[in-house]
Design a protein around this motif. Structure first.
Motif, PDB file in Angstrom:
ATOM      1  N   ILE A 128      -3.348  21.661  73.081  1.00 55.14           N
ATOM      2  CA  ILE A 128      -2.047  22.323  73.057  1.00 55.14           C
ATOM      3  C   ILE A 128      -2.218  23.833  73.181  1.00 55.14           C
ATOM      4  O   ILE A 128      -1.464  24.496  73.908  1.00 55.14           O
ATOM      5  N   ALA A 129      -3.218  24.396  72.509  1.00 54.57           N
ATOM      6  CA  ALA A 129      -3.444  25.837  72.587  1.00 54.57           C
ATOM      7  C   ALA A 129      -3.711  26.279  74.023  1.00 54.57           C
ATOM      8  O   ALA A 129      -3.198  27.315  74.471  1.00 54.57           O
ATOM      9  N   GLY A 130      -4.500  25.495  74.748  1.00 59.60           N
ATOM     10  CA  GLY A 130      -4.790  25.843  76.137  1.00 59.60           C
ATOM     11  C   GLY A 130      -3.551  25.825  77.013  1.00 59.60           C
ATOM     12  O   GLY A 130      -3.379  26.686  77.894  1.00 59.60           O
ATOM     13  N   GLN A 131      -2.676  24.860  76.782  1.00 55.87           N
ATOM     14  CA  GLN A 131      -1.458  24.779  77.584  1.00 55.87           C
ATOM     15  C   GLN A 131      -0.476  25.897  77.242  1.00 55.87           C
ATOM     16  O   GLN A 131       0.197  26.433  78.129  1.00 55.87           O
ATOM     17  N   ILE A 132      -0.399  26.266  75.968  1.00 53.80           N
ATOM     18  CA  ILE A 132       0.444  27.401  75.599  1.00 53.80           C
ATOM     19  C   ILE A 132      -0.088  28.670  76.240  1.00 53.80           C
ATOM     20  O   ILE A 132       0.684  29.500  76.754  1.00 53.80           O
ATOM     21  N   ALA A 133      -1.405  28.832  76.247  1.00 53.03           N
ATOM     22  CA  ALA A 133      -2.003  30.002  76.896  1.00 53.03           C
ATOM     23  C   ALA A 133      -1.644  30.043  78.376  1.00 53.03           C
ATOM     24  O   ALA A 133      -1.331  31.111  78.930  1.00 53.03           O
ATOM     25  N   ARG A 134      -1.676  28.889  79.029  1.00 53.81           N
ATOM     26  CA  ARG A 134      -1.300  28.821  80.448  1.00 53.81           C
ATOM     27  C   ARG A 134       0.168  29.191  80.629  1.00 53.81           C
ATOM     28  O   ARG A 134       0.532  29.980  81.515  1.00 53.81           O
TER      29      ARG A 134
ATOM     30  N   GLN B 188       4.835   9.152  67.438  1.00 56.73           N
ATOM     31  CA  GLN B 188       3.513   9.634  67.035  1.00 56.73           C
ATOM     32  C   GLN B 188       3.249  11.064  67.480  1.00 56.73           C
ATOM     33  O   GLN B 188       2.314  11.709  66.990  1.00 56.73           O
ATOM     34  N   THR B 189       4.077  11.603  68.395  1.00 56.20           N
ATOM     35  CA  THR B 189       3.903  13.014  68.770  1.00 56.20           C
ATOM     36  C   THR B 189       4.188  13.939  67.594  1.00 56.20           C
ATOM     37  O   THR B 189       3.761  15.101  67.605  1.00 56.20           O
ATOM     38  N   SER B 190       4.891  13.441  66.570  1.00 54.77           N
ATOM     39  CA  SER B 190       5.126  14.254  65.372  1.00 54.77           C
ATOM     40  C   SER B 190       3.844  14.468  64.576  1.00 54.77           C
ATOM     41  O   SER B 190       3.817  15.296  63.655  1.00 54.77           O
TER      42      SER B 190
ATOM     43  N   GLY C 286       8.052  18.794  80.613  1.00 52.89           N
ATOM     44  CA  GLY C 286       6.798  18.341  81.192  1.00 52.89           C
ATOM     45  C   GLY C 286       5.718  19.401  81.242  1.00 52.89           C
ATOM     46  O   GLY C 286       4.701  19.236  81.933  1.00 52.89           O
ATOM     47  N   LEU C 287       5.892  20.490  80.492  1.00 51.40           N
ATOM     48  CA  LEU C 287       4.912  21.564  80.483  1.00 51.40           C
ATOM     49  C   LEU C 287       3.790  21.317  79.483  1.00 51.40           C
ATOM     50  O   LEU C 287       2.750  21.974  79.545  1.00 51.40           O
ATOM     51  N   LEU C 288       4.015  20.405  78.544  1.00 55.57           N
ATOM     52  CA  LEU C 288       2.997  20.042  77.558  1.00 55.57           C
ATOM     53  C   LEU C 288       2.622  18.587  77.743  1.00 55.57           C
ATOM     54  O   LEU C 288       3.472  17.697  77.679  1.00 55.57           O
ATOM     55  N   GLN C 289       1.343  18.342  77.988  1.00 54.60           N
ATOM     56  CA  GLN C 289       0.824  16.985  78.003  1.00 54.60           C
ATOM     57  C   GLN C 289      -0.029  16.782  76.754  1.00 54.60           C
ATOM     58  O   GLN C 289      -0.524  17.726  76.161  1.00 54.60           O
ATOM     59  N   THR C 290      -0.184  15.527  76.364  1.00 54.29           N
ATOM     60  CA  THR C 290      -1.028  15.243  75.210  1.00 54.29           C
ATOM     61  C   THR C 290      -1.788  13.953  75.446  1.00 54.29           C
ATOM     62  O   THR C 290      -1.253  12.998  76.017  1.00 54.29           O
ATOM     63  N   ARG C 291      -3.023  13.953  75.046  1.00 56.44           N
ATOM     64  CA  ARG C 291      -3.845  12.751  75.144  1.00 56.44           C
ATOM     65  C   ARG C 291      -4.112  12.252  73.731  1.00 56.44           C
ATOM     66  O   ARG C 291      -4.431  13.035  72.834  1.00 56.44           O
TER      67      ARG C 291
ATOM     68  N   ALA D  42      11.113  23.947  68.037  1.00 50.49           N
ATOM     69  CA  ALA D  42      12.105  23.944  69.110  1.00 50.49           C
ATOM     70  C   ALA D  42      11.465  24.326  70.443  1.00 50.49           C
ATOM     71  O   ALA D  42      11.762  23.716  71.484  1.00 50.49           O
ATOM     72  N   GLU D  43      10.578  25.326  70.420  1.00 47.95           N
ATOM     73  CA  GLU D  43       9.948  25.747  71.663  1.00 47.95           C
ATOM     74  C   GLU D  43       8.950  24.699  72.164  1.00 47.95           C
ATOM     75  O   GLU D  43       8.890  24.398  73.361  1.00 47.95           O
ATOM     76  N   LEU D  44       8.167  24.125  71.246  1.00 41.39           N
ATOM     77  CA  LEU D  44       7.242  23.066  71.634  1.00 41.39           C
ATOM     78  C   LEU D  44       7.997  21.871  72.222  1.00 41.39           C
ATOM     79  O   LEU D  44       7.571  21.289  73.233  1.00 41.39           O
ATOM     80  N   SER D  45       9.100  21.500  71.589  1.00 41.13           N
ATOM     81  CA  SER D  45       9.898  20.364  72.070  1.00 41.13           C
ATOM     82  C   SER D  45      10.475  20.636  73.445  1.00 41.13           C
ATOM     83  O   SER D  45      10.513  19.739  74.302  1.00 41.13           O
TER      84      SER D  45
END
Length: 334
Positions: A162-168, A121-123, A299-304, A290-293
């Protein structure tokens, strides 16, 4: 023969859509033609862009007519393939799923998923359309500089989280706007420096000024409405506004968007406002995925995820998402 419960558009919504704007009908399981796949739906996605598809107004996505099958993103298991590139048992993702338990999709739209790499479901979330939207809206359209303040609305939603985590990750200064204190707390866990509850702030522009003492360099606008006005009043010289979504207007979609006029502010600040559509970046999707994966694996990207169960719940999930009642990526599990 098994039936195939399917949701159809009963009428164009007037104001905020309601679950009874859709009708559930029992149909037959369809047969795929050449170049098509019969898929058993496992996950269905509801997203803000779908509000535009159920309106007679002109929109960037092809609209639906009254009586049409509702469509959106989904993940499912291939039951029958009429394309040599797919086999029975493959798990696939496509943006052409019907709101139904069994659907036929064009094979050319399907992507085979590997459940060993990430939950499938992350897709539909951080590794799919929302993740790509966050990536390109921030890094390709806004193009922040190191240390710049990035204000993000709907910050706990599918795109915002996701945008906030990429910014971080990239060394920017992310500030969240969301609708509950619990959502703001989650955003801070993700790496947002601070956040604003737009439902409780008595003066939203002042709240943005307090949270962004050096002004707003980039605003990722996922909502429009009063939040947009508050961001504009705090925009820095050469500030960039990326208009990703207008979900705050879901209850008045067919009426003119009338509010403050910011032309003088744009002139003085030499600001740039740009609309965003993910399709414009299709040629770069593989690089972004590829970069998101890689970030996800590290463990740099979390998702709720906010999950409702059963085909019967799809319209309710859709309306819930439009009202901002979801917490994280809104999904329906079948």
């Amino acid at each position: 023969m098994k039936t195939n419960p399917s949701w159809f558009l009963r009428r164009f919504p007037s104001g905020m859509p309601r679950p009874d704007d859709f009708v559930l009908e029992q149909g037959r399981i369809p047969n795929p033609g050449p170049g098509e796949l019969l898929v058993k739906s496992l996950w269905l996605s509801v997203d803000p862009y779908m509000r535009g598809r159920i309106s007679p107004a002109k929109n960037y996505a092809a609209g639906l007519k009254v009586g049409d099958l509702m469509l959106g993103g989904g993940v499912g298991e291939v039951l029958r393939s009429e394309d040599p590139g797919f086999r029975t048992g493959d798990i696939v993702q496509s943006d052409c799923f019907g709101w139904q338990t069994h659907t036929v999709i064009p094979a050319k739209t399907a992507i085979i998923l590997d459940p060993e790499q990430a939950p499938v479901q992350t897709s539909l979330g951080c590794l799919g359309m929302p993740g790509l939207t966050a990536y390109f809206a921030l890094l390709r359209t806004a193009r922040p500089k190191l240390g710049e303040t990035v204000l993000i609305s709907a910050a706990s939603g599918a795109v915002g989280q996701i945008a906030g985590q990429i910014a971080r990750i990239k060394g920017y200064d992310p500030v969240a706007i969301a609708g509950t204190d619990e959502k703001i707390a989650w955003c801070k866990e993700l790496g947002y420096r601070t956040g604003i509850n737009h439902r409780t702030a008595s003066d939203l522009a002042a709240a943005v000024a307090e949270s962004c003492p050096n002004g707003v360099d980039v605003f990722i606008d996922n909502t429009a409405g009063p939040v947009h006005d508050a961001a504009m009043s705090n925009l820095n010289v050469f500030g960039r506004v990326v208009v990703v979504g207008t979900v705050a207007l879901a209850d008045r979609f067919d009426r003119p968007d009338i509010g403050l006029r910011h032309l003088r502010r744009i002139l003085i600040q030499r600001a740039r406002i740009e609309g965003f559509l993910l399709d414009d970046f299709a040629s770069e999707n593989a690089i972004a995925k590829a970069e998101l994966s890689e970030w996800y694996k590290r463990g740099l990207l979390q998702t709720r995820e906010d999950i409702l169960d059963g085909i019967e719940s799809v319209p309710s999930a859709f309306v819930r998402m439009l009202k901002g009642e979801n917490f994280g990526k809104q999904l329906v599990r079948l």
